[in-house]
Design a protein around this motif. Structure first.
Motif, PDB file in Angstrom:
ATOM      1  N   LEU A   1       0.833  -1.199   0.000  1.00  8.84           N
ATOM      2  CA  LEU A   1       0.000   0.000   0.000  1.00  8.84           C
ATOM      3  C   LEU A   1       0.871   1.253   0.000  1.00  8.84           C
ATOM      4  CD1 LEU A   1      -2.798   1.329   0.169  1.00  8.84           C
ATOM      5  CD2 LEU A   1      -2.677   1.057   2.646  1.00  8.84           C
ATOM      6  N   LEU A   2       1.922   1.256   0.797  1.00  6.72           N
ATOM      7  CA  LEU A   2       2.838   2.393   0.856  1.00  6.72           C
ATOM      8  C   LEU A   2       3.494   2.629  -0.501  1.00  6.72           C
ATOM      9  CD1 LEU A   2       4.160   4.547   2.598  1.00  6.72           C
ATOM     10  CD2 LEU A   2       5.865   2.854   3.274  1.00  6.72           C
ATOM     11  N   THR A   3       3.894   1.563  -1.164  1.00  7.15           N
ATOM     12  CA  THR A   3       4.487   1.676  -2.497  1.00  7.15           C
ATOM     13  C   THR A   3       3.482   2.269  -3.477  1.00  7.15           C
ATOM     14  OG1 THR A   3       5.927  -0.214  -2.062  1.00  7.15           O
ATOM     15  CG2 THR A   3       5.582   0.367  -4.369  1.00  7.15           C
ATOM     16  N   GLU A   4       2.234   1.802  -3.404  1.00  8.85           N
ATOM     17  CA  GLU A   4       1.190   2.338  -4.284  1.00  8.85           C
ATOM     18  C   GLU A   4       0.943   3.819  -3.997  1.00  8.85           C
ATOM     19  OE1 GLU A   4      -2.331  -0.091  -4.060  1.00  8.85           O
ATOM     20  OE2 GLU A   4      -1.194  -1.906  -4.480  1.00  8.85           O
ATOM     21  N   LEU A   5       0.920   4.179  -2.721  1.00 12.76           N
ATOM     22  CA  LEU A   5       0.709   5.582  -2.364  1.00 12.76           C
ATOM     23  C   LEU A   5       1.849   6.452  -2.880  1.00 12.76           C
ATOM     24  CD1 LEU A   5      -0.652   5.255   1.267  1.00 12.76           C
ATOM     25  CD2 LEU A   5      -1.885   6.155  -0.708  1.00 12.76           C
ATOM     26  N   ARG A   6       3.064   5.967  -2.740  1.00 10.48           N
ATOM     27  CA  ARG A   6       4.220   6.739  -3.245  1.00 10.48           C
ATOM     28  C   ARG A   6       4.134   6.889  -4.758  1.00 10.48           C
ATOM     29  NH1 ARG A   6       8.443   3.793   0.719  1.00 10.48           N
ATOM     30  NH2 ARG A   6       8.229   5.229   2.465  1.00 10.48           N
TER      31      ARG A   6
ATOM     32  N   ALA B   1       1.373   6.936  -6.499  1.00 12.31           N
ATOM     33  CA  ALA B   1       0.291   7.874  -6.773  1.00 12.31           C
ATOM     34  C   ALA B   1       0.752   9.310  -6.541  1.00 12.31           C
ATOM     35  CB  ALA B   1      -0.922   7.557  -5.888  1.00 12.31           C
ATOM     36  N   GLU B   2       1.602   9.540  -5.531  1.00 12.78           N
ATOM     37  CA  GLU B   2       2.138  10.892  -5.284  1.00 12.78           C
ATOM     38  C   GLU B   2       2.979  11.353  -6.448  1.00 12.78           C
ATOM     39  OE1 GLU B   2       4.377  10.911  -1.655  1.00 12.78           O
ATOM     40  OE2 GLU B   2       2.588  10.811  -0.404  1.00 12.78           O
ATOM     41  N   GLY B   3       3.813  10.438  -6.957  1.00 19.56           N
ATOM     42  CA  GLY B   3       4.676  10.769  -8.096  1.00 19.56           C
ATOM     43  C   GLY B   3       3.870  11.107  -9.331  1.00 19.56           C
ATOM     44  N   ALA B   4       2.796  10.364  -9.549  1.00 23.08           N
ATOM     45  CA  ALA B   4       1.942  10.604 -10.715  1.00 23.08           C
ATOM     46  C   ALA B   4       1.212  11.939 -10.587  1.00 23.08           C
ATOM     47  CB  ALA B   4       0.938   9.457 -10.881  1.00 23.08           C
ATOM     48  N   ALA B   5       0.830  12.293  -9.365  1.00 24.10           N
ATOM     49  CA  ALA B   5       0.110  13.549  -9.139  1.00 24.10           C
ATOM     50  C   ALA B   5       1.018  14.750  -9.343  1.00 24.10           C
ATOM     51  CB  ALA B   5      -0.490  13.569  -7.730  1.00 24.10           C
TER      52      ALA B   5
END
Length: 114
Positions: A101-106, A108-112
């Motif tokens: 989940l943390l990897t996915e969140l990171r 998603a932050e990069g994509a944003a």
């Protein structure tokens, strides 16, 4: 009056709910140990270890035998080691899920930010 099974299980897990008790059980998986070795490995005050060992003894999860002036503790049965192994496997799954989940969140932050 009998205690419902779910309540007995809750009491059992409450008994396990102390870090020193868990550490004692982990150490005893390798075989019986004298109190002095438990003290060295765990690094708590003797009175604190004594209290936690008393809880484990009263629950019947460990046994204590006297060898001269030394008290040696051991697991009362192999099921305790299996329980600790199951807890380790469950925690591994839970924590690896959190890492994913943390990897996915990171990601998603990069994509944003792009």
């Amino acid at each position: 009056m009998t205690v419902p099974l779910y309540q007995a299980k809750a009491e059992f897990f409450r008994m396990l709910g102390h870090p020193v008790r868990i550490r004692v059980l982990e150490l005893l998986q390798n075989g019986p140990m004298p109190v002095r070795d438990l003290l060295t490995e765990i690094g708590v005050e003797p009175s604190s270890l004594s209290q936690q060992l008393a809880v484990l003894r009263r629950s019947g999860i460990v046994t204590a035998t006297r060898e001269g002036a030394t008290v040696v503790y051991a697991l009362a049965g192999g099921d305790v080691a299996e329980l600790l192994g199951a807890a380790r496997r469950i925690l591994t799954q839970v924590l690896s899920g959190q890492e994913q989940l943390l990897t996915e969140l990171r990601g998603a932050e990069g994509a944003a930010e792009r």
